[in-house]
Design a protein around this motif. Structure first.
Motif, mmCIF file in Angstrom:
data_model
loop_
_atom_site.group_PDB
_atom_site.id
_atom_site.type_symbol
_atom_site.label_atom_id
_atom_site.label_comp_id
_atom_site.label_asym_id
_atom_site.label_seq_id
_atom_site.Cartn_x
_atom_site.Cartn_y
_atom_site.Cartn_z
ATOM 1 N N ILE A 147 -7.723 -9.977 2.884
ATOM 2 C CA ILE A 147 -6.630 -10.602 3.885
ATOM 3 C C ILE A 147 -7.233 -11.037 5.121
ATOM 4 C CG2 ILE A 147 -4.531 -10.352 5.184
ATOM 5 C CD1 ILE A 147 -3.718 -8.289 2.812
ATOM 6 N N LEU A 228 -6.134 -8.183 -9.745
ATOM 7 C CA LEU A 228 -5.231 -7.777 -9.010
ATOM 8 C C LEU A 228 -4.990 -8.133 -7.729
ATOM 9 C CD1 LEU A 228 -5.260 -3.833 -9.697
ATOM 10 C CD2 LEU A 228 -3.224 -5.494 -9.925
ATOM 11 N N ASP A 229 -6.397 -8.384 -7.100
ATOM 12 C CA ASP A 229 -6.350 -8.681 -5.640
ATOM 13 C C ASP A 229 -5.885 -10.199 -5.390
ATOM 14 O OD1 ASP A 229 -7.391 -6.506 -4.799
ATOM 15 O OD2 ASP A 229 -9.388 -7.030 -4.394
ATOM 16 N N ALA A 231 -3.905 -11.793 -7.470
ATOM 17 C CA ALA A 231 -2.352 -11.696 -7.417
ATOM 18 C C ALA A 231 -1.799 -11.125 -6.168
ATOM 19 C CB ALA A 231 -1.954 -10.799 -8.562
ATOM 20 N N ALA A 232 -2.391 -10.145 -5.505
ATOM 21 C CA ALA A 232 -1.593 -9.808 -4.452
ATOM 22 C C ALA A 232 -1.823 -10.876 -3.300
ATOM 23 C CB ALA A 232 -2.644 -8.645 -3.924
ATOM 24 N N PHE A 235 0.648 -13.444 -3.940
ATOM 25 C CA PHE A 235 1.741 -13.026 -3.450
ATOM 26 C C PHE A 235 2.184 -12.808 -2.281
ATOM 27 C CE2 PHE A 235 4.940 -9.503 -2.626
ATOM 28 C CZ PHE A 235 5.858 -9.945 -3.605
ATOM 29 N N LEU A 236 1.213 -13.016 -1.456
ATOM 30 C CA LEU A 236 1.495 -12.872 0.050
ATOM 31 C C LEU A 236 1.113 -14.392 0.611
ATOM 32 C CD1 LEU A 236 -0.955 -9.861 1.439
ATOM 33 C CD2 LEU A 236 1.588 -10.066 1.397
ATOM 34 N N LEU A 238 -1.381 -16.228 0.442
ATOM 35 C CA LEU A 238 -2.592 -16.412 0.811
ATOM 36 C C LEU A 238 -3.655 -17.019 -0.067
ATOM 37 C CD1 LEU A 238 -2.990 -13.498 3.354
ATOM 38 C CD2 LEU A 238 -2.554 -15.736 3.928
ATOM 39 N N GLY A 248 0.625 -14.247 -9.332
ATOM 40 C CA GLY A 248 1.176 -13.686 -8.288
ATOM 41 C C GLY A 248 2.059 -14.435 -7.320
ATOM 42 N N LEU A 251 5.348 -15.180 -9.109
ATOM 43 C CA LEU A 251 6.071 -13.799 -8.977
ATOM 44 C C LEU A 251 7.014 -14.148 -7.351
ATOM 45 C CD1 LEU A 251 4.589 -10.779 -10.261
ATOM 46 C CD2 LEU A 251 6.931 -10.810 -8.652
ATOM 47 N N LEU A 255 10.965 -14.282 -6.342
ATOM 48 C CA LEU A 255 11.600 -13.048 -5.823
ATOM 49 C C LEU A 255 13.131 -13.159 -5.653
ATOM 50 C CD1 LEU A 255 10.167 -10.584 -5.982
ATOM 51 C CD2 LEU A 255 9.582 -10.856 -3.474
ATOM 52 N N GLY A 269 4.567 -10.989 -14.103
ATOM 53 C CA GLY A 269 4.211 -9.474 -13.816
ATOM 54 C C GLY A 269 3.790 -8.724 -14.999
#
Lengths: 296, 326
Positions: A147, A228-229, A231-232, A235-236, A238, A248, A251, A255, A269
Motif C-alpha cells: 500500500i 489476494l493482494d 484484490a485488496a 478494493f481500496l 489503489l 477486487g 466488489l 458494496l 468474491g
C-alpha cells in the motif's frame, strides 16, 4: 521346469514420478483443473464472454441471476448497477488477475533468483548486505509495504503489480540463497569448479537447476498471494481504476448495493476465493510431489 | 545476554533509520511545500526566496539531517488537510486501532487454540478434517469478503449488531479514549474484530495443530500417560503448555500484520482508527500524514519484534548464540 524371467519394471522418469505423487492428491488435481479452466477462460475471454465487459444495458440494471425470479438468460449471473453483465466482467477480470499475477511472480522470481544466487555464491559482505535488506523488508507486513509503495507511485494496475512483486521478493531471495548454500558444498559443484567452470556457469548451469523445486512451489503460492493482494489493493481503490473489470474493485464498487443485489458482491468474491484456493491446493500438492521428504 | 540485547537493539535502530529514510524520501518526492503554503498570485521571486528560507536548496543530506532531528523531537510534520501536527492526529486515533488489533488477537487465540488442539488429538476424525478444510478455505478468502458478509448478515439482514463506527467511548484516566468499558462500544467492536481475527486464525490453527502433534509424540507425554493422568489434563495442561511458547512468539510478531490489515477492516467498518486515517490521507495525497503514519507503524513493528525477540531469548537461551536458526 521353466524359469520365469522376472523383468525389472522400467524406472520412472522424474516427470512420471512427479505425476504419480501429484495425482494421488485430489485437492491438488482439482486445483490444477480449475486453474486450467480459468486460464483458458482468460485467454479466450473475447470469445467466451457473452457481452463486452463495458457494455451497459440501460434496460437491465441490477438484474438478478438467470435462475431467480426476474432473471434473464442473456445475463446468466445478473447485471450490476449500470447494467453490465457480471459473468462477462468476471471472465475479463480473470484475464487481468492472472496477468498481474504472472507479471508480479515472474518479476520477483527473476530478481529473487538473481539476488539469492549471488548472495549464496559470494557469501561474505555481499551476502550480509543483501540479507540485511531482505530482513528489513520482511520486518514490514507485505500488505502495508504494498500500500505504501502504491501510495507513493500513484494508484494504477502497473504500480500495483510492481508493488506486489517488490513485496514478495524476500521469500524468493531467501529460498534461493538457502538452496544455493546447500548445493555449494556438494561434490558435483566442487568438481565442475576444479574443471574450471566460470562462476556464471557454476551459478546458472550447475547450481540453479537443482534449486528449482522449492522455487516452483513458492511461485505457485506466490500466485495466490499476488491475486489476494491485488484484490485488496483494488478494493481500496489503489489498483485497477474503473471501469476496468478487476475482481477486487468490482466488489468495492458494488458494496453499496449489497442490500438489494447480493449477486454483484457474491460472484466476484467467490471467484477470488476459488482461484486463490486452487493455487493454494496446487501449491501444497506440488510441494508434496516434488519433495517426498516433506511428506508427513 | 548483554551482547545479545545490544546486537538486537542495534539492529532495531538500523531498521528505524531505514524507515526514516523512506519516510523522508516520500516527503521529498511527493508534493511541493511551497505550492502548499502560498497561493497562485505569489510571484516567482518570492517563491524562490521562500524555497531558500525553508532550506529546500540545501543538499539532500542536510535536509535529511534536519528531518531526522525534528522527528526525534516528535515533530513529524504538519498535515496538509488537518493543518495540525501529524503525530498528534495519529496518536489521537491510535487507541481505536490498538483496541481493535488487541481484541482481534485475543479472539484469534481463543478460537484457534481449541480448534488446533482438537485437530491434533484425533488427526483422522471427521471433525479434524472439517477444521483443516476450514483453515485451508480461510487462508484463501480475502478478509474484505469476510468483513462484507459478516456486515451483511449481522448488521443488515438480522440487525443484531451495529455496522459502522466505534459507538460510545469513555475516557480512561483522561488519556485513552476507550470503547471497551461499555456495552455499546463492545457491540461495535464485535464485527470488526471478528473479521480482523479471520486474517490470522487459519494460520494459527495450523500452527497449533502441528506443534501439538509434535508435543503429543514426545517422551514426557508418554510418561504422563503411564502415570495415569487424565486425558484432558495431559492435552490441556501438559501438552498445551509446551505448544503455546512458539504460538505466543508468532502472535507477537504477527501484531504487525494485524495493524496492517486494520487498514482494510477500518475502511469497511468506518472504524475511526489510524488505518482509516491513512486511507483518507492516501486519497487526499496528504503527504506528511502518509509519511508520519509509516514512521509510527514502523516504530510499532520494530518495538514489538524486538520485545518479542528479547522475551523469547529469556525463555529459550539458545537463540542468543550468533549462528542460531540461520
Amino acid at each position: 521346469m521353466t524359469i520365469a524371467t522376472l523383468q525389472a519394471p522400467a524406472p520412472r522418469t522424474p516427470l512420471q514420478e512427479f505425476w504419480y505423487y501429484f495425482k494421488g492428491n485430489k485437492g491438488a488435481v482439482s486445483g490444477l483443473v480449475f486453474i486450467i479452466v480459468i486460464c483458458l477462460m482468460a485467454l479466450f475471454a473475447d470469445v467466451v464472454a457473452p457481452h463486452s465487459p463495458s457494455d451497459q444495458a440501460r434496460d437491465a440494471l441490477l438484474l438478478p441471476p438467470a435462475w431467480m425470479e426476474g432473471g434473464n438468460w442473456a445475463y446468466v449471473l445478473g447485471t450490476d448497477d449500470v447494467g453490465r453483465d457480471i459473468l462477462s466482467r468476471i471472465i475479463h477480470g480473470a484475464r487481468l488477475s492472472l496477468s498481474v499475477g504472472l507479471v508480479a511472480v515472474t518479476a520477483s522470481l527473476f530478481m529473487g533468483i538473481l539476488l539469492g544466487l549471488v548472495a549464496g555464491y559470494c557469501k561474505g559482505v555481499v551476502d550480509t548486505i543483501i540479507m540485511r535488506i531482505v530482513d528489513i523488508m520482511l520486518a514490514m507486513p507485505s500488505l502495508l509495504l504494498a500500500i505504501a509503495i502504491v501510495a507513493v507511485l500513484g494508484p494504477s494496475i502497473v504500480n500495483a503489480a510492481l508493488a506486489i512483486s517488490i513485496v514478495s521478493l524476500p521469500h524468493y531471495v531467501r529460498l534461493t540463497r538457502a538452496a544455493t548454500m546447500a548445493e555449494m558444498s556438494r561434490d558435483y559443484v566442487t568438481s565442475s569448479r576444479v574443471i574450471g567452470a566460470s562462476p556464471l556457469r557454476l551459478m546458472f548451469i550447475c547450481i540453479l537447476p537443482n534449486c528449482v523445486a522449492p522455487l516452483i512451489v513458492q511461485a505457485t503460492l506466490g500466485f495466490s498471494s499476488a491475486i489476494l493482494d491485488m484484490a485488496a489493493l483494488g478494493f481500496l481503490g489503489l489498483g485497477a481504476q474503473p471501469p476496468t473489470p478487476e475482481w477486487g474493485s468490482m466488489l468495492a464498487d458494488a458494496l453499496q448495493f449489497v442490500q438489494r443485489a447480493w449477486w454483484v458482491v457474491t460472484f466476484p468474491g467467490l471467484m477470488i476465493l476459488l482461484t486463490v484456493l486452487a493455487f493454494n491446493l496446487m501449491g501444497d500438492g506440488l510441494r508434496d510431489a516434488l519433495d517426498p521428504k516433506l511428506k508427513q | 545476554m548483554l551482547r545479545f540485547i545490544g546486537r538486537r537493539l542495534l539492529q532495531a535502530m538500523f531498521v528505524l533509520l531505514i524507515i526514516s529514510v523512506i519516510s523522508f524520501m516520500i516527503q521529498d518526492k511527493l508534493g511541493d511545500p511551497v505550492q502548499q503554503m502560498v497561493g497562485q498570485s505569489v510571484p516567482q521571486q518570492d517563491r524562490l526566496a521562500l524555497q531558500q528560507d525553508l532550506g529546500l536548496n540545501d543538499p539532500l543530506l542536510v535536509q535529511y539531517g534536519r528531518f531526522l532531528g525534528r522527528a526525534l523531537q516528535g515533530d513529524l510534520g504538519t498535515s496538509y488537510y488537518y493543518k495540525e501536527a501529524t503525530l498528534d492526529i495519529i496518536l489521537s486515533r491510535l487507541p481505536a486501532t490498538l483496541e481493535l488489533s488487541f481484541s482481534a488477537l485475543v479472539l484469534v487465540i481463543l478460537l484457534a487454540t481449541p480448534l488446533g488442539v482438537v485437530a491434533a488429538i484425533h488427526p483422522k476424525s471427521l471433525l479434524s478434517r472439517a477444521i483443516l478444510i476450514f483453515s485451508t478455505l480461510g487462508l484463501s478468502v480475502p478478509i474484505f469478503i469476510v468483513a462484507v458478509f459478516l456486515m451483511y448478515f449481522f448488521a443488515i439482514e438480522w440487525r443484531l449488531l451495529p455496522s459502522f463506527g466505534r459507538g460510545e467511548t469513555t475516557w480512561v484516566m483522561g488519556l485513552w479514549q476507550s470503547g471497551l468499558f461499555n456495552k455499546d462500544g463492545l457491540l461495535h467492536l464485535l464485527l470488526p474484530s471478528f473479521s480482523l481475527a479471520f486474517v490470522l486464525t487459519p494460520m494459527f490453527i495450523r500452527l497449533i495443530r502441528a506443534e501439538m502433534i509434535d508435543a503429543l509424540q514426545s517422551e514426557y507425554i508418554r510418561y504422563a500417560w503411564s502415570k495415569g493422568i487424565s486425558a484432558s489434563r495431559i492435552y490441556f495442561v501438559h501438552a498445551l503448555k509446551n505448544t503455546m511458547l512458539p504460538v505466543i512468539t508468532v502472535a507477537g510478531i504477527q501484531v504487525g500484520t494485524l495493524v496492517a490489515y486494520t487498514i482494510l477492516t477500518e475502511s469497511i467498518f468506518q472504524w475511526p482508527g489510524m488505518g482509516l486515517l491513512f486511507m483518507e490521507a492516501v486519497t487526499r495525497v496528504d503527504v506528511p500524514l502518509i509519511s508520519a503514519y509509516l514512521m509510527v507503524v514502523g516504530v510499532i513493528f520494530v518495538v514489538t519484534n524486538t520485545v518479542v525477540d528479547l522475551v523469547y531469548s529469556l525463555v529459550n537461551p539458545r537463540v542468543r548464540l550468533p549462528g542460531y536458526g540461520s
